[in-house]
Scaffold this motif. Structure first.
Motif, short mmCIF file in Angstrom:
data_model
loop_
_atom_site.label_atom_id
_atom_site.label_comp_id
_atom_site.label_asym_id
_atom_site.label_seq_id
_atom_site.Cartn_x
_atom_site.Cartn_y
_atom_site.Cartn_z
N TYR A 1 -2.25 -9.32 -4.64
CA TYR A 1 -2.50 -8.36 -3.57
C TYR A 1 -3.65 -7.45 -4.00
N GLU B 1 -3.54 -6.30 0.70
CA GLU B 1 -3.58 -7.55 1.46
C GLU B 1 -3.59 -8.72 0.47
N LEU B 2 -2.86 -9.79 0.81
CA LEU B 2 -2.72 -10.94 -0.09
C LEU B 2 -3.96 -11.83 -0.03
N ARG C 1 0.32 -8.28 4.53
CA ARG C 1 -0.05 -6.96 4.04
C ARG C 1 1.17 -6.24 3.47
N VAL D 1 0.14 -7.03 -7.86
CA VAL D 1 -0.90 -6.18 -7.28
C VAL D 1 -2.01 -6.02 -8.32
#
Length: 537
Positions: free
Chosen positions: A43, A74-75, A109, A210
């Motif tokens: 992410y 967002e991925l 998201r 992340v």
């Protein structure tokens, strides 16, 4: 034959396309990770579209908690292959062939409320215990839409919303029994290959790390642990928009009901309540008096006569809009951005209140198990911590004003009532304050009792000390030679010391009864209960 076609396409590009966002709340705990190899999917920070406009639509404090105190991600590509594109089976077409529709997924998201200062994010501790911050709740947003094709109907969207939203199996036979369409509907979808095609399709989107600069951060220490599951529903929250050529007026024209309110149309009722359609458009249109009354209560009516319907309940927010922009305004973009922002804030409030209620339950279960063991101070400390967190939560999110736009406030009022936020807040607040105050009163009572008992002991010690010092004032005191003490004098003082400690021990042992005795003496009527007019005699 179906006739009510919806407009399709990528809603991020057209602003006039049907779409649905499925939102799954979860508890998160950020921890630094050092992977052996750079992950293929992460992410990344998400650049929020139209941020300046969206911030100005809200008050400063609400914009701050949503866009500054919360972090958006967002991925990357490749992290959602099981959802990126799949086809759904929808019966037969006019020629008797299997009819399918292509469903596409935008990059998932994350909106992570109360994201901490990145310098405070540390590696996982070794104590083996995961302590989640009650205010750190994340939202996983999966946005689906239909690819560009001619024959996608209102009923296709109803089926997609009803069947995709489950993240836990609602009942034992759901995937193989009624509705029998579940496995057939998603026959060509990648997630049907999973052993658990409900939960796994979501957890695969919570697994990626992340990435912030050169740091990698995990959000959920252990997905097999149920502590991250904080949504009190087996269904994800649904945020859906159906775009017909003339919006609600397309329903009025099709069913020949000019000027009819939104609550008269079964298609709107089923969109708002996320219900599956019936076999035909006419039977889908049908509704009961209860359903019409319910839909009327949950529908925002300002733009109803123009064909734009908005509605809210505790598990869904819906819009039925015309394809043509109203007065030049991109209604779908408004619904997909600024109105979704408001819904996220409300959903955060609702979910976090349930999290506080869950902790209250856990503390109470622990206190119940420790019945007979004096751990009042320990439970009091936990309630104090809970009350402090709840106070911060209240100050940050119970804002008096959400926006300075009239329509926003009107819609927010309906949505807030539909989600039972105010009733939930009052109930949880009363429970937290009541428990914490009760335990605080119990501690004060114990302190008061201890003070009273110490007072009795001190009183006894004072009386004995005075009695023990009395011989020094007596004329016979000169008989005692303290420089060369005699046997009797030593025995006297040793005996007095032993007697002193004995009396103190007796007083301590009976201090509770002595306290009650003195209290009864203090409460006793000095006049023996005689009438007031006899007290001066």
């Amino acid at each position: 034959m179906r006739c009510l076609k919806i407009h399709c396409g990528d809603p991020a590009e057209t602003s006039t396309s049907s779409f649905t966002c499925f939102i799954l709340p979860f508890a998160y705990k950020p921890e630094l990770i050092t992977p052996l190899h750079p992950p293929e999917k992460c992410y990344l920070p998400f650049e929020i579209p139209n941020l300046d406009w969206r911030e100005k639509y809200l008050t400063e404090e609400t914009a701050n908690v949503l866009f500054n105190q919360a972090k958006w991600f967002e991925l990357e590509e490749g992290g959602y292959n099981h959802l990126k594109t799949f086809r759904i089976k929808q019966g037969k077409d006019d020629e008797g062939k299997d009819r399918t529709c292509e469903v596409r997924c935008r990059p998932p998201r994350l909106v992570l409320f109360e994201w901490p200062d990145e310098n405070r994010i540390t590696e996982k501790s070794d104590n083996g215990k995961t302590d989640y911050d009650l205010l750190q709740t994340g939202m996983l947003i999966v946005e689906l839409y239909f690819g560009e094709c001619r024959d996608v109907f209102f009923e296709d969207l109803l089926w997609l919303n009803e069947l995709f939203r489950y993240w836990q199996k609602p009942y034992q036979e759901h995937d193989h029994g009624p509705p029998e369409k579940y496995m057939d509907f998603f026959k060509d979808a990648g997630f049907i290959k999973f052993e658990d095609h409900y939960l796994t399709r979501w957890t695969k989107l919570l697994e990626p790390l992340v990435k912030l600069g050169d740091k990698y951060i995990s959000l959920i220490p252990d997905l097999s642990d149920n502590d991250w599951r904080v949504h009190a529903d087996s269904r994800a929250y649904v945020w859906t928009a159906a775009v017909l050529e003339k919006g609600g007026n397309s329903l009025r024209d099709f069913f020949n009901m000019p000027g009819a309110p939104a609550c008269r149309f079964g298609h709107w009722i089923k969109l708002l309540n996320v219900d599956q359609p019936e076999e035909s458009e006419l039977s889908t249109h049908g509704s009961t008096q209860f359903e019409r009354t319910w839909a009327d209560k949950h529908t925002y009516k300002r733009w109803e006569e123009y064909g734009t319907f908005y509605g809210y309940n505790y598990h869904c927010g819906a819009m039925l809009a015309p394809q043509k922009k109203a007065n030049g305004l991109p209604l779908c973009r408004h619904f997909r951005e600024i109105y979704l922002d408001q819904a996220l804030l409300l959903l955060y409030l609702r979910v976090t209140l349930f999290r506080f209620s869950k902790v209250l339950h856990e503390i109470s279960v622990g206190a119940r198990k420790d019945n007979g063991h004096d751990k009042t101070e320990e439970w009091s400390d936990r309630f104090k911590k809970l009350r402090w967190d709840f106070s911060l939560f209240t100050n940050l999110y119970q804002y008096p004003l959400l926006s300075n736009h009239q329509q926003s406030l009107e819609m927010y009022s309906i949505a807030r009532a539909a989600m039972d936020v105010d009733d939930l807040f009052r109930e949880v607040q009363q429970e937290i304050h009541g428990c914490e105050e009760h335990l605080a009163n119990r501690q004060m009572e114990k302190i008061s009792q201890l003070t009273a008992r110490l007072t009795v002991v001190a009183t006894g010690g004072l009386v004995f000390a005075l009695a023990h010092g009395l011989p020094s004032f007596m004329e016979s005191a000169d008989k005692f030679d303290f420089d060369k003490p005699s046997g009797p004098s030593v025995l006297f003082y040793l005996g007095s010391v032993v007697l002193f400690f004995g009396i103190i021990a007796v007083i301590i042992y009976n201090s509770k009864e002595l306290t009650r005795y003195f209290q009864r003496l203090a409460d006793k009527d000095p006049y023996g209960g005689c009438p007031d007019n006899d007290r001066n005699k």
